[in-house]
Motif scaffolding. Structure first.
Motif, PDB file in Angstrom:
ATOM      1  N   GLN A   1       4.658   5.243   3.717  1.00 12.23           N
ATOM      2  CA  GLN A   1       4.447   5.968   4.967  1.00 12.23           C
ATOM      3  C   GLN A   1       2.991   6.402   5.040  1.00 12.23           C
ATOM      4  O   GLN A   1       2.527   7.193   4.219  1.00 12.23           O
ATOM      5  CB  GLN A   1       5.351   7.190   5.072  1.00 12.23           C
ATOM      6  N   LEU A   2       2.274   5.855   6.031  1.00 12.27           N
ATOM      7  CA  LEU A   2       0.870   6.195   6.224  1.00 12.27           C
ATOM      8  C   LEU A   2       0.739   7.534   6.925  1.00 12.27           C
ATOM      9  O   LEU A   2       1.699   8.039   7.519  1.00 12.27           O
ATOM     10  CB  LEU A   2       0.178   5.098   7.033  1.00 12.27           C
ATOM     11  N   SER A   3      -0.458   8.100   6.885  1.00 17.37           N
ATOM     12  CA  SER A   3      -0.693   9.411   7.496  1.00 17.37           C
ATOM     13  C   SER A   3      -0.481   9.398   9.013  1.00 17.37           C
ATOM     14  O   SER A   3      -0.243  10.436   9.618  1.00 17.37           O
ATOM     15  CB  SER A   3      -2.104   9.894   7.168  1.00 17.37           C
ATOM     16  N   ASP A   4      -0.548   8.215   9.635  1.00 19.25           N
ATOM     17  CA  ASP A   4      -0.288   8.121  11.078  1.00 19.25           C
ATOM     18  C   ASP A   4       1.189   7.857  11.384  1.00 19.25           C
ATOM     19  O   ASP A   4       1.533   7.435  12.474  1.00 19.25           O
ATOM     20  CB  ASP A   4      -1.177   7.056  11.721  1.00 19.25           C
ATOM     21  N   GLU A   5       2.052   8.082  10.380  1.00 20.45           N
ATOM     22  CA  GLU A   5       3.513   7.977  10.491  1.00 20.45           C
ATOM     23  C   GLU A   5       4.056   6.546  10.492  1.00 20.45           C
ATOM     24  O   GLU A   5       5.258   6.352  10.627  1.00 20.45           O
ATOM     25  CB  GLU A   5       4.057   8.732  11.716  1.00 20.45           C
ATOM     26  N   ARG A   6       3.201   5.526  10.364  1.00 21.18           N
ATOM     27  CA  ARG A   6       3.722   4.156  10.233  1.00 21.18           C
ATOM     28  C   ARG A   6       4.482   4.052   8.917  1.00 21.18           C
ATOM     29  O   ARG A   6       4.063   4.591   7.906  1.00 21.18           O
ATOM     30  CB  ARG A   6       2.580   3.124  10.236  1.00 21.18           C
ATOM     31  N   LEU A   7       5.597   3.333   8.934  1.00 20.56           N
ATOM     32  CA  LEU A   7       6.436   3.156   7.752  1.00 20.56           C
ATOM     33  C   LEU A   7       6.607   1.670   7.503  1.00 20.56           C
ATOM     34  O   LEU A   7       7.024   0.933   8.399  1.00 20.56           O
ATOM     35  CB  LEU A   7       7.792   3.829   7.967  1.00 20.56           C
ATOM     36  N   MET A   8       6.254   1.220   6.283  1.00 22.85           N
ATOM     37  CA  MET A   8       6.331  -0.204   5.956  1.00 22.85           C
ATOM     38  C   MET A   8       7.057  -0.409   4.639  1.00 22.85           C
ATOM     39  O   MET A   8       6.818   0.317   3.675  1.00 22.85           O
ATOM     40  CB  MET A   8       4.915  -0.786   5.877  1.00 22.85           C
ATOM     41  N   ALA A   9       7.948  -1.381   4.616  1.00 23.57           N
ATOM     42  CA  ALA A   9       8.633  -1.759   3.378  1.00 23.57           C
ATOM     43  C   ALA A   9       7.658  -2.577   2.538  1.00 23.57           C
ATOM     44  O   ALA A   9       6.976  -3.459   3.055  1.00 23.57           O
ATOM     45  CB  ALA A   9       9.877  -2.568   3.694  1.00 23.57           C
TER      46      ALA A   9
ATOM     47  N   ILE B   1      -4.613   0.156 -13.873  1.00 24.41           N
ATOM     48  CA  ILE B   1      -4.550   1.502 -14.440  1.00 24.41           C
ATOM     49  C   ILE B   1      -4.257   2.569 -13.390  1.00 24.41           C
ATOM     50  O   ILE B   1      -3.410   3.422 -13.590  1.00 24.41           O
ATOM     51  CB  ILE B   1      -5.854   1.834 -15.198  1.00 24.41           C
ATOM     52  N   ASN B   2      -4.960   2.561 -12.264  1.00 27.40           N
ATOM     53  CA  ASN B   2      -4.724   3.593 -11.249  1.00 27.40           C
ATOM     54  C   ASN B   2      -4.579   3.006  -9.840  1.00 27.40           C
ATOM     55  O   ASN B   2      -4.856   3.677  -8.853  1.00 27.40           O
ATOM     56  CB  ASN B   2      -5.828   4.653 -11.273  1.00 27.40           C
ATOM     57  N   SER B   3      -4.161   1.763  -9.759  1.00 22.52           N
ATOM     58  CA  SER B   3      -3.971   1.145  -8.444  1.00 22.52           C
ATOM     59  C   SER B   3      -2.931   0.042  -8.525  1.00 22.52           C
ATOM     60  O   SER B   3      -2.557  -0.406  -9.605  1.00 22.52           O
ATOM     61  CB  SER B   3      -5.297   0.579  -7.922  1.00 22.52           C
ATOM     62  N   MET B   4      -2.479  -0.380  -7.349  1.00 23.41           N
ATOM     63  CA  MET B   4      -1.547  -1.504  -7.287  1.00 23.41           C
ATOM     64  C   MET B   4      -1.683  -2.178  -5.939  1.00 23.41           C
ATOM     65  O   MET B   4      -2.085  -1.571  -4.942  1.00 23.41           O
ATOM     66  CB  MET B   4      -0.111  -1.063  -7.538  1.00 23.41           C
ATOM     67  N   GLY B   5      -1.386  -3.454  -5.932  1.00 21.81           N
ATOM     68  CA  GLY B   5      -1.391  -4.237  -4.706  1.00 21.81           C
ATOM     69  C   GLY B   5       0.027  -4.461  -4.245  1.00 21.81           C
ATOM     70  O   GLY B   5       0.912  -4.757  -5.058  1.00 21.81           O
ATOM     71  N   VAL B   6       0.258  -4.272  -2.943  1.00 24.24           N
ATOM     72  CA  VAL B   6       1.596  -4.467  -2.401  1.00 24.24           C
ATOM     73  C   VAL B   6       1.560  -5.441  -1.240  1.00 24.24           C
ATOM     74  O   VAL B   6       0.549  -5.592  -0.560  1.00 24.24           O
ATOM     75  CB  VAL B   6       2.227  -3.124  -1.931  1.00 24.24           C
ATOM     76  N   GLU B   7       2.683  -6.093  -1.053  1.00 26.30           N
ATOM     77  CA  GLU B   7       2.872  -6.988   0.081  1.00 26.30           C
ATOM     78  C   GLU B   7       3.921  -6.349   0.990  1.00 26.30           C
ATOM     79  O   GLU B   7       4.917  -5.812   0.523  1.00 26.30           O
ATOM     80  CB  GLU B   7       3.375  -8.350  -0.402  1.00 26.30           C
ATOM     81  N   PHE B   8       3.683  -6.409   2.299  1.00 26.92           N
ATOM     82  CA  PHE B   8       4.664  -5.888   3.236  1.00 26.92           C
ATOM     83  C   PHE B   8       5.794  -6.910   3.393  1.00 26.92           C
ATOM     84  O   PHE B   8       5.551  -8.088   3.570  1.00 26.92           O
ATOM     85  CB  PHE B   8       4.030  -5.594   4.593  1.00 26.92           C
ATOM     86  N   VAL B   9       7.013  -6.422   3.283  1.00 25.73           N
ATOM     87  CA  VAL B   9       8.185  -7.332   3.366  1.00 25.73           C
ATOM     88  C   VAL B   9       9.051  -6.990   4.549  1.00 25.73           C
ATOM     89  O   VAL B   9       8.939  -5.958   5.148  1.00 25.73           O
ATOM     90  CB  VAL B   9       9.019  -7.287   2.072  1.00 25.73           C
TER      91      VAL B   9
END
Length: 109
Positions: free
Chosen positions: A85-93, A101-109
């Motif tokens: 959930q982004l600060s502008d209220e968008r919600l993505m799976a 170490i302190n990050s990750m990459g995600v794909e929207f599904v």
């Protein structure tokens, strides 16, 4: 026997082929093999999982139509799939594609 390949010739042929098919050559052959163009961001966000009962705060450092780079204190604590959930209220799976170490990459599904 060693075979030398001229990388410039291969990329030129690939881009030329994609131009004729109407694809954007900048995204068709990015150095990291990305399909969509990334935009640098600094958005506050929340990783939501466990049916909304668990939440981690995070930062979205870059964003595209197909995924995001998320900065988080402990990426190993996040599940493999979750809602972002982004600060502008968008919600993505999302599905995690890689972790550092302190990050990750995600794909929207």
């Amino acid at each position: 026997m060693r075979i030398l390949i001229n990388i410039f010739d291969i990329r030129t042929c690939h881009i030329s082929k994609n131009k004729s098919q109407g694809a954007n050559p900048m995204t068709a052959f990015s150095p990291e093999g990305r399909v969509a163009t990334r935009k640098r961001t600094l958005l506050g966000a929340k990783i939501i999982f466990n049916d909304g009962h668990s939440v981690f705060d995070c930062l979205v450092r870059n964003l595209s139509d197909t995924g995001a780079l998320i900065q988080i204190e402990n990426p190993l604590a996040a599940p493999n799939t979750f809602d972002l959930q982004l600060s502008d209220e968008r919600l993505m799976a999302c599905a995690v594609r890689w972790r550092k170490i302190n990050s990750m990459g995600v794909e929207f599904v």
